[in-house]
Motif scaffolding. Structure first.
Motif, PDB file in Angstrom:
ATOM      1  N   ARG A  15      28.959  11.084  11.377  1.00 45.10           N
ATOM      2  CA  ARG A  15      28.640   9.687  12.173  1.00 45.10           C
ATOM      3  C   ARG A  15      30.012   9.182  12.615  1.00 45.10           C
ATOM      4  O   ARG A  15      30.083   8.694  13.631  1.00 45.10           O
ATOM      5  CB  ARG A  15      27.852   8.919  11.158  1.00 45.10           C
ATOM      6  CG  ARG A  15      27.516   7.455  11.758  1.00 45.10           C
ATOM      7  CD  ARG A  15      26.678   6.760  10.849  1.00 45.10           C
ATOM      8  NE  ARG A  15      25.376   7.604  11.181  1.00 45.10           N
ATOM      9  CZ  ARG A  15      24.210   7.112  10.639  1.00 45.10           C
ATOM     10  NH1 ARG A  15      24.551   5.766   9.969  1.00 45.10           N
ATOM     11  NH2 ARG A  15      23.157   7.586  10.613  1.00 45.10           N
ATOM     12  N   GLU A  16      30.992   9.254  11.672  1.00 48.57           N
ATOM     13  CA  GLU A  16      32.350   8.807  12.089  1.00 48.57           C
ATOM     14  C   GLU A  16      33.206   9.319  13.315  1.00 48.57           C
ATOM     15  O   GLU A  16      33.472   8.562  14.038  1.00 48.57           O
ATOM     16  CB  GLU A  16      33.245   8.779  10.778  1.00 48.57           C
ATOM     17  CG  GLU A  16      33.122   8.044   9.894  1.00 48.57           C
ATOM     18  CD  GLU A  16      32.895   6.386  10.218  1.00 48.57           C
ATOM     19  OE1 GLU A  16      33.789   5.946  10.992  1.00 48.57           O
ATOM     20  OE2 GLU A  16      31.962   5.506   9.697  1.00 48.57           O
ATOM     21  N   VAL A  17      32.692  10.761  13.329  1.00 52.02           N
ATOM     22  CA  VAL A  17      33.330  11.402  14.752  1.00 52.02           C
ATOM     23  C   VAL A  17      32.634  10.654  15.535  1.00 52.02           C
ATOM     24  O   VAL A  17      33.098  10.550  16.863  1.00 52.02           O
ATOM     25  CB  VAL A  17      33.246  12.802  14.403  1.00 52.02           C
ATOM     26  CG1 VAL A  17      33.724  13.619  15.698  1.00 52.02           C
ATOM     27  CG2 VAL A  17      33.896  13.268  13.359  1.00 52.02           C
ATOM     28  N   TRP A  18      31.113  10.692  15.590  1.00 54.58           N
ATOM     29  CA  TRP A  18      30.477  10.051  16.737  1.00 54.58           C
ATOM     30  C   TRP A  18      31.095   8.830  17.082  1.00 54.58           C
ATOM     31  O   TRP A  18      30.929   8.443  18.456  1.00 54.58           O
ATOM     32  CB  TRP A  18      28.944   9.998  16.525  1.00 54.58           C
ATOM     33  CG  TRP A  18      28.135   9.035  17.402  1.00 54.58           C
ATOM     34  CD1 TRP A  18      27.882   7.658  16.793  1.00 54.58           C
ATOM     35  CD2 TRP A  18      27.916   8.798  18.666  1.00 54.58           C
ATOM     36  NE1 TRP A  18      27.132   7.113  18.104  1.00 54.58           N
ATOM     37  CE2 TRP A  18      27.238   7.760  19.011  1.00 54.58           C
ATOM     38  CE3 TRP A  18      27.875  10.062  19.469  1.00 54.58           C
ATOM     39  CZ2 TRP A  18      26.815   7.529  20.202  1.00 54.58           C
ATOM     40  CZ3 TRP A  18      27.659   9.848  20.949  1.00 54.58           C
ATOM     41  CH2 TRP A  18      27.043   8.549  21.322  1.00 54.58           C
ATOM     42  N   ASP A  51      32.137   7.597  20.907  1.00 55.36           N
ATOM     43  CA  ASP A  51      31.607   6.452  21.453  1.00 55.36           C
ATOM     44  C   ASP A  51      32.631   5.630  21.889  1.00 55.36           C
ATOM     45  O   ASP A  51      32.765   5.235  23.199  1.00 55.36           O
ATOM     46  CB  ASP A  51      30.666   6.009  20.456  1.00 55.36           C
ATOM     47  CG  ASP A  51      29.961   4.758  21.254  1.00 55.36           C
ATOM     48  OD1 ASP A  51      29.466   4.847  22.340  1.00 55.36           O
ATOM     49  OD2 ASP A  51      30.223   3.609  20.562  1.00 55.36           O
ATOM     50  N   ARG A  52      33.572   4.927  20.908  1.00 59.06           N
ATOM     51  CA  ARG A  52      34.432   4.164  21.475  1.00 59.06           C
ATOM     52  C   ARG A  52      35.513   4.578  22.634  1.00 59.06           C
ATOM     53  O   ARG A  52      35.797   4.102  23.442  1.00 59.06           O
ATOM     54  CB  ARG A  52      35.356   3.949  20.263  1.00 59.06           C
ATOM     55  CG  ARG A  52      34.901   2.903  19.419  1.00 59.06           C
ATOM     56  CD  ARG A  52      35.681   2.374  18.363  1.00 59.06           C
ATOM     57  NE  ARG A  52      36.284   3.507  17.596  1.00 59.06           N
ATOM     58  CZ  ARG A  52      35.941   4.097  16.286  1.00 59.06           C
ATOM     59  NH1 ARG A  52      34.563   3.583  15.773  1.00 59.06           N
ATOM     60  NH2 ARG A  52      36.501   4.753  15.834  1.00 59.06           N
ATOM     61  N   ARG A  53      35.918   6.152  22.410  1.00 56.06           N
ATOM     62  CA  ARG A  53      36.823   6.694  23.357  1.00 56.06           C
ATOM     63  C   ARG A  53      36.129   6.878  24.827  1.00 56.06           C
ATOM     64  O   ARG A  53      36.726   6.350  25.833  1.00 56.06           O
ATOM     65  CB  ARG A  53      37.089   8.228  22.963  1.00 56.06           C
ATOM     66  CG  ARG A  53      38.162   9.021  23.991  1.00 56.06           C
ATOM     67  CD  ARG A  53      38.005  10.565  23.682  1.00 56.06           C
ATOM     68  NE  ARG A  53      36.693  11.131  23.830  1.00 56.06           N
ATOM     69  CZ  ARG A  53      36.665  12.211  24.164  1.00 56.06           C
ATOM     70  NH1 ARG A  53      37.657  13.258  23.955  1.00 56.06           N
ATOM     71  NH2 ARG A  53      35.528  12.835  24.568  1.00 56.06           N
ATOM     72  N   ASP A  54      34.765   7.087  24.975  1.00 56.22           N
ATOM     73  CA  ASP A  54      34.007   7.556  26.010  1.00 56.22           C
ATOM     74  C   ASP A  54      34.062   6.073  26.708  1.00 56.22           C
ATOM     75  O   ASP A  54      34.232   5.934  27.987  1.00 56.22           O
ATOM     76  CB  ASP A  54      32.676   7.973  25.936  1.00 56.22           C
ATOM     77  CG  ASP A  54      32.836   9.339  25.409  1.00 56.22           C
ATOM     78  OD1 ASP A  54      34.008  10.153  25.642  1.00 56.22           O
ATOM     79  OD2 ASP A  54      31.846  10.123  24.923  1.00 56.22           O
ATOM     80  N   ARG A  55      33.561   4.994  26.140  1.00 52.93           N
ATOM     81  CA  ARG A  55      33.397   3.855  26.733  1.00 52.93           C
ATOM     82  C   ARG A  55      34.828   3.081  27.239  1.00 52.93           C
ATOM     83  O   ARG A  55      34.706   2.562  28.300  1.00 52.93           O
ATOM     84  CB  ARG A  55      32.698   2.731  25.714  1.00 52.93           C
ATOM     85  CG  ARG A  55      31.476   2.939  25.297  1.00 52.93           C
ATOM     86  CD  ARG A  55      30.883   1.857  24.115  1.00 52.93           C
ATOM     87  NE  ARG A  55      29.706   2.196  23.638  1.00 52.93           N
ATOM     88  CZ  ARG A  55      28.524   1.660  24.274  1.00 52.93           C
ATOM     89  NH1 ARG A  55      28.605   0.971  25.349  1.00 52.93           N
ATOM     90  NH2 ARG A  55      27.112   1.712  24.051  1.00 52.93           N
ATOM     91  N   LYS A  56      35.784   3.574  26.477  1.00 50.51           N
ATOM     92  CA  LYS A  56      37.273   2.913  26.921  1.00 50.51           C
ATOM     93  C   LYS A  56      37.526   3.796  28.116  1.00 50.51           C
ATOM     94  O   LYS A  56      37.869   2.749  28.988  1.00 50.51           O
ATOM     95  CB  LYS A  56      38.018   2.970  25.923  1.00 50.51           C
ATOM     96  CG  LYS A  56      39.676   2.656  26.102  1.00 50.51           C
ATOM     97  CD  LYS A  56      40.290   2.868  24.731  1.00 50.51           C
ATOM     98  CE  LYS A  56      41.908   2.449  25.003  1.00 50.51           C
ATOM     99  NZ  LYS A  56      42.730   2.592  24.043  1.00 50.51           N
ATOM    100  N   GLN A  57      37.471   5.009  28.200  1.00 52.38           N
ATOM    101  CA  GLN A  57      37.670   5.459  29.452  1.00 52.38           C
ATOM    102  C   GLN A  57      36.855   5.336  30.401  1.00 52.38           C
ATOM    103  O   GLN A  57      37.620   5.322  31.534  1.00 52.38           O
ATOM    104  CB  GLN A  57      37.657   7.043  28.963  1.00 52.38           C
ATOM    105  CG  GLN A  57      38.757   7.602  28.073  1.00 52.38           C
ATOM    106  CD  GLN A  57      38.322   9.293  28.025  1.00 52.38           C
ATOM    107  OE1 GLN A  57      37.439   9.754  28.202  1.00 52.38           O
ATOM    108  NE2 GLN A  57      39.579   9.774  27.117  1.00 52.38           N
ATOM    109  N   LEU A  58      35.515   5.008  30.336  1.00 53.83           N
ATOM    110  CA  LEU A  58      34.720   4.527  31.492  1.00 53.83           C
ATOM    111  C   LEU A  58      35.276   3.295  31.994  1.00 53.83           C
ATOM    112  O   LEU A  58      35.241   3.229  33.212  1.00 53.83           O
ATOM    113  CB  LEU A  58      33.443   4.820  30.960  1.00 53.83           C
ATOM    114  CG  LEU A  58      32.450   4.438  32.256  1.00 53.83           C
ATOM    115  CD1 LEU A  58      32.549   5.327  33.321  1.00 53.83           C
ATOM    116  CD2 LEU A  58      30.961   4.468  31.612  1.00 53.83           C
ATOM    117  N   ALA A  59      35.444   2.312  31.153  1.00 52.81           N
ATOM    118  CA  ALA A  59      35.818   0.847  31.501  1.00 52.81           C
ATOM    119  C   ALA A  59      37.346   1.082  32.294  1.00 52.81           C
ATOM    120  O   ALA A  59      37.365   0.218  33.138  1.00 52.81           O
ATOM    121  CB  ALA A  59      35.769   0.014  30.184  1.00 52.81           C
ATOM    122  N   ALA A  60      38.228   2.128  31.876  1.00 49.39           N
ATOM    123  CA  ALA A  60      39.335   2.165  32.360  1.00 49.39           C
ATOM    124  C   ALA A  60      39.607   2.690  33.861  1.00 49.39           C
ATOM    125  O   ALA A  60      40.289   2.008  34.595  1.00 49.39           O
ATOM    126  CB  ALA A  60      40.435   2.993  31.795  1.00 49.39           C
TER     127      ALA A  60
END
Length: 361
Positions: free
Chosen positions: A341-344, A348-357
């Motif tokens: 779960r922690e890896v998920w 999730d944080r990485r994917d959202r951050k990259q998309l927002a960027a």
């Protein structure tokens, strides 16, 4: 007398092209114009598609309108499909009937489901299967399958040999299990599963498939009918919903363009992402890392304005991150790996951050 402005044409709204548009928004082109050609006015993040299937994301979380970024970059958006490319004449034929000329062309398109080839290998696929690509169609169809699984148990077959399709199978197994216990079978072809990836990743993915109660068949699909699929072994698999994440290929118009190819049929590119046969054509290859965008932008500017080209970072990724269904992900770096779960949540944080960027103002 002023010379006509040079014309940069971007075919496809892939990640690298969005990074090019962001660069243009920061530093506008003064003596050349830009056209972005794409069939739909939004971007879908492929890395978050399994999370959408699993129910972690809404469609609005993974699909972002292009209009703000296009306007900020000064580009013109052309809503169209590409029908043909003539690199000798430097012209792109569009579904609108227009022939779009260019001085420099960049191609960053979604891998296409080679439907004619798939139909030849699996008769009935075109009329009976749900294709994972193009994504814009899949994300519209997926909720209909979910609604059906709310009414009765389904037998779902995911036909896939590579990681994106296997992620789809794991996400679907979680999403469709309740309330009636729908089951997922992965039809993974005759070759060993994920043989091209690190052994540590193979072991963890296989264990996760087992934990999700996904049946893995090392067999090929040779036909699809309503309610069943036929396998190369001669067996018949009962199937209410075949999901096809297989047969991805270079779009037909690109394969027929006359750009030089290697023995395996892949486009022959140099380290600058230029076609070896037509240096005014740049191509982002499938699976290119996120870091390729800035190098592409720099090389497109160089092609139009002069200067030094940059080498694009196209080395194989050392970090592999795989979604494993419900709030579970696997991360592997060489022989080292973590999952859970922690890896998920990190993914999730990485994917959202990259998309927002990509769309940050």
């Amino acid at each position: 007398m002023n010379s006509p402005r040079k014309h940069l044409v971007l075919l496809g709204a892939g990640r690298a092209h969005l990074q090019v548009l962001r660069g243009l928004a920061r530093q506008a082109a003064s003596d050349w114009s830009v056209s972005l050609v794409a069939p739909h006015p939004y971007y879908i993040e492929a890395g978050m598609l399994p999370g959408y299937v699993a129910g972690h994301y809404t469609l609005d979380d993974i699909r972002v309108p292009l209009d703000g970024l296009v306007q900020a970059s000064g580009a013109q958006f052309v809503p169209a499909h590409v029908l043909a490319l003539d690199p000798a004449a430097r012209r792109v034929q569009l579904s609108t009937g227009d022939a779009l000329p260019y001085d420099v062309l960049s191609i960053d398109v979604e891998p296409a489901a080679a439907r004619d080839a798939v139909e030849a290998a699996m008769p009935g696929a075109r009329g009976n299967a749900m294709f994972m690509r193009p994504m814009h169609a899949f994300v519209q169809l997926w909720p209909q399958l979910q609604q059906l699984a709310q009414q009765r148990p389904l037998q779902v077959a995911v036909i896939a040999e590579r990681l994106p399709g296997i992620e789809l199978a794991m996400a679907a197994a979680h999403a469709l299990a309740a309330p009636h216990g729908s089951r997922v079978t992965l039809v993974a072809g005759a070759e060993p599963l994920l043989a091209e990836l690190p052994a540590s990743l193979q072991r963890r993915v296989l264990a996760r498939l087992k934990a999700l109660d996904i049946t893995v068949l090392q067999d090929r699909c040779t036909g699809i009918e309503q309610g069943s699929i036929t396998l190369a072994s001669g067996a018949t698999l009962l199937c209410d919903a075949p999901l096809l994440a297989h047969g991805l290929d270079t779009p037909g118009w690109l394969a027929a363009s006359g750009l030089q190819t290697a023995e395996d049929g892949a486009l022959q590119l140099n380290e600058r992402l230029q076609s070896d046969s037509h240096r005014q054509v740049f191509v982002v290859p499938p699976g290119a890392p996120a870091e390729v965008g800035p190098a592409l932008e720099a090389n497109l500017r160089t092609a139009l304005e002069g200067g030094a080209f940059r080498k694009a970072p196209l080395g194989a990724a050392r970090l592999h991150v795989v979604g494993g269904g419900h709030e579970h992900a696997i991360a592997v770096w060489g022989p080292l790996g973590l999952e859970g779960r922690e890896v998920w949540h990190w993914k999730d944080r990485r994917d959202r951050k990259q998309l927002a960027a990509l769309f940050a103002r």
